[in-house]
Enzyme design. Structure first.
Site, PDB file in Angstrom:
ATOM      1  N   CYS A 163       0.755  -1.308   0.219  1.00 41.23           N
ATOM      2  CA  CYS A 163       0.051  -0.030   0.085  1.00 41.23           C
ATOM      3  C   CYS A 163       0.763   1.345  -0.046  1.00 41.23           C
ATOM      4  CB  CYS A 163      -0.947   0.191   1.332  1.00 41.23           C
ATOM      5  SG  CYS A 163      -1.956  -1.560   1.149  1.00 41.23           S
ATOM      6  N   HIS A 301      -4.369   8.013   5.226  1.00 42.33           N
ATOM      7  CA  HIS A 301      -4.511   6.537   4.749  1.00 42.33           C
ATOM      8  C   HIS A 301      -5.799   5.714   5.088  1.00 42.33           C
ATOM      9  CE1 HIS A 301      -2.659   2.942   2.809  1.00 42.33           C
ATOM     10  NE2 HIS A 301      -2.806   2.396   3.902  1.00 42.33           N
ATOM     11  N   LYS A 330     -10.538   7.440   0.709  1.00 42.47           N
ATOM     12  CA  LYS A 330     -10.973   6.061   0.534  1.00 42.47           C
ATOM     13  C   LYS A 330     -12.291   5.849   0.505  1.00 42.47           C
ATOM     14  CE  LYS A 330      -6.440   4.046   1.376  1.00 42.47           C
ATOM     15  NZ  LYS A 330      -5.463   5.120   1.881  1.00 42.47           N
ATOM     16  N   HIS A 335      -9.732   1.380  -1.472  1.00 37.82           N
ATOM     17  CA  HIS A 335      -8.191   1.143  -1.433  1.00 37.82           C
ATOM     18  C   HIS A 335      -7.599   0.710  -2.374  1.00 37.82           C
ATOM     19  CE1 HIS A 335      -4.483   0.963   0.211  1.00 37.82           C
ATOM     20  NE2 HIS A 335      -4.820   0.060   1.470  1.00 37.82           N
ATOM     21  N   PHE A 392       0.399   3.803   4.511  1.00 38.39           N
ATOM     22  CA  PHE A 392       1.161   2.686   5.371  1.00 38.39           C
ATOM     23  C   PHE A 392       0.894   1.364   4.803  1.00 38.39           C
ATOM     24  CE2 PHE A 392      -0.875   6.118   8.067  1.00 38.39           C
ATOM     25  CZ  PHE A 392       0.364   6.782   8.486  1.00 38.39           C
ATOM     26  N   PHE A 394       1.786  -2.992   4.902  1.00 38.89           N
ATOM     27  CA  PHE A 394       2.026  -4.369   5.666  1.00 38.89           C
ATOM     28  C   PHE A 394       3.917  -4.399   5.540  1.00 38.89           C
ATOM     29  CE2 PHE A 394      -1.371  -7.275   4.066  1.00 38.89           C
ATOM     30  CZ  PHE A 394      -2.471  -6.774   5.152  1.00 38.89           C
TER      31      PHE A 394
END
Lengths: 408, 79
Positions: A163, A301, A330, A335, A392, A394
């Protein structure tokens, strides 16, 4: 230090396929999220909502270039075409050792991956496979294909960090020019819609499933009734140039990148860290050499997951307090994963140009466990000249970008 | 398998998969010089024709073909 400005934009998003459409989509509070009935073919799969791009005019990309692209790279290539045209660049400006690219996506083409690997795994043979399959689903398919199509001779740094892929790509481009490694960088990212993208988040209990029949009401960043993220597709490209060169050629300038930071939580593989988010925002402000009060709008985010939105709100509050207008866009489109950073940065540029402070779509009642921020509950118009875009990913990977209106 | 079937199938694949213009598909046409194809296209053409006609074509056959006529002749030897 060399200054870096944006002189060209291309975008495909669930809310519109150029900057004007995207702006109109925001201003009319439209939703690009739709019900996807075809996903019912997957057993025990609950999610039926996705943000889709209304564009499939693939033949604008020449066949020789397109043959090794899945939808993820085709959409990116289309936005690159549009951005190059928007910036009014010559072939010589595009193809030289001082012009580079950075593009990313979470995945290569899911569709190509499924078609190819599914068959190989089942039939235990490579015979019958198309030579292009891997080139469509490899991790750096977007960067590799765009480089070949546009004859890029400078640096090509794929940014594939889920992301934060395209926000990181923008940061790579900014640093490449700022520190003198390149004079021009094409940057951005992309993601194509596929049940797989939603499926992996559903496994982690992170997708929205309660609004399948009312798709325009999800996702709901920061709202008490949010129930997870909604995956989406889209792509975007920014043309970055060194300021003096852009000014000398009379380029149209959308804004300046004055700050960027990326840093890592170094903790959990998926759980968001408020401390890590706070750190990256502070580092970006340091890079821009500005105090938090100078930022007039924050594009968050916030994906509409319970934990992520709370963590981000507290990180933002720790840095900015409760006076800076903030929204996650979003809620309008879902997303876009690898493409969200560039699309949300383009929304930041729209905000600088028009003063629009877009409302948090679907935010009716702020979750009381979120920090007390200035959540935009309806559109406002400001007089600001600096915006921040945070993303942000994973792996605890965080990015923060700061854009400034250029003085005429 | 008749030569007409092979030519018709090849024409269909060239138009649909490789976006070759119909009027370019003529006797003697060279895949690489006339139809804007390259070695990767040749491999994929082999794979697609193999699936369509269920014949024994291999990826290495791609090195043996340059023109439509050569390819049709090769297929006829395997049919």
């Amino acid at each position: 230090m060399r200054r870096v400005v944006i002189t060209g934009v291309g975008v495909l998003s669930p809310l519109g396929n150029d900057m004007q459409e995207l702006q109109e989509g925001l201003e009319s509070s439209r939703s690009g999220v739709v019900h996807v009935e075809s996903w019912s073919e997957y057993k025990d799969f609950k999610t039926r909502v996705c943000g889709l791009v209304n564009w499939d005019d693939y033949k604008v990309i020449p066949r020789k270039s397109r043959r090794s692209m899945g939808r993820v790279a085709i959409m990116a290539a289309k936005t690159m075409q549009d951005a190059v045209k928007d910036a009014g660049l010559s072939e010589e400006q595009i193809s030289n050792p001082r012009t580079g690219i950075s593009f990313g996506s979470t995945m290569g083409s899911d569709e190509a991956l499924f078609d190819s690997i599914g068959t190989i795994a089942k039939e235990k043979t490579f015979i019958g496979q198309n030579s292009m399959s891997f080139l469509k689903f490899m991790s750096h398919t977007v960067a590799a294909n765009i480089a070949a199509m546009f004859k890029i001779h400078g640096r090509n740094i794929p940014a594939c960090s889920a992301c934060t892929s395209s926000s990181m790509a923008i940061g790579i481009g900014y640093e490449s020019i700022k520190y003198g490694m390149s004079d021009m960088m094409f940057v951005g990212g992309s993601e194509e819609a596929h049940a797989y993208n939603a499926g992996i988040f559903e496994i982690m209990a992170a997708t929205s499933t309660r609004y399948n029949d009312t798709p325009d009401q999800t996702p709901r960043p920061f709202d008490t009734e949010r129930d997870g993220l909604v995956t989406a597709e889209g792509a975007g490209t920014l043309v970055l140039e060194e300021y003096e060169a852009a000014k000398a050629r009379g380029a149209k300038i959308y804004g300046e990148i004055i700050g960027y930071a990326t840093s890592c939580d170094g903790e959990h593989i998926t759980t968001p860290s408020s401390a890590g988010m706070e750190q990256v925002m502070r580092l970006a402000l340091d890079d821009a050499n500005i105090t938090p009060d100078k930022v007039g709008y924050i594009n968050a985010h916030a994906t509409s997951t319970p934990k992520g939105d709370i963590a981000e709100s507290h990180a933002t509050y720790a840095v900015f307090g409760d006076k800076t207008p903030i929204s996650s866009t979003k809620g309008y489109m879902g997303h876009i994963l690898g493409g969200c950073g560039v699309v949300e940065s383009i929304i930041g540029l729209i905000s600088l140009k028009t003063g629009l402070l877009p409302a948090n779509k679907n935010l009716v009642k702020v979750d009381e466990t979120c920090a007390p921020l200035d959540y935009l509950l309806e559109h406002r118009y400001g007089n600001h000249d600096i915006v921040m875009n945070n993303n942000f990913a994973f792996g605890g990977i965080n990015t923060s970008l700061i854009f400034k209106k250029i003085e005429e | 398998m008749t030569e007409e079937l092979v030519r018709a199938t090849l024409k269909e694949v060239l138009i649909e998969e490789f976006e070759v213009e119909e009027d370019e598909i003529v006797t003697g046409a060279n895949f690489f010089e006339d139809l804007d194809m390259d070695s990767l296209d040749a491999i994929d053409l082999i794979v697609m024709m193999d699936k369509k006609l269920n014949i024994d074509l291999k990826a290495e056959d791609a090195q043996k073909i340059r023109t439509i006529d050569e390819f049709v002749a090769l297929i006829m030897t395997r049919a």
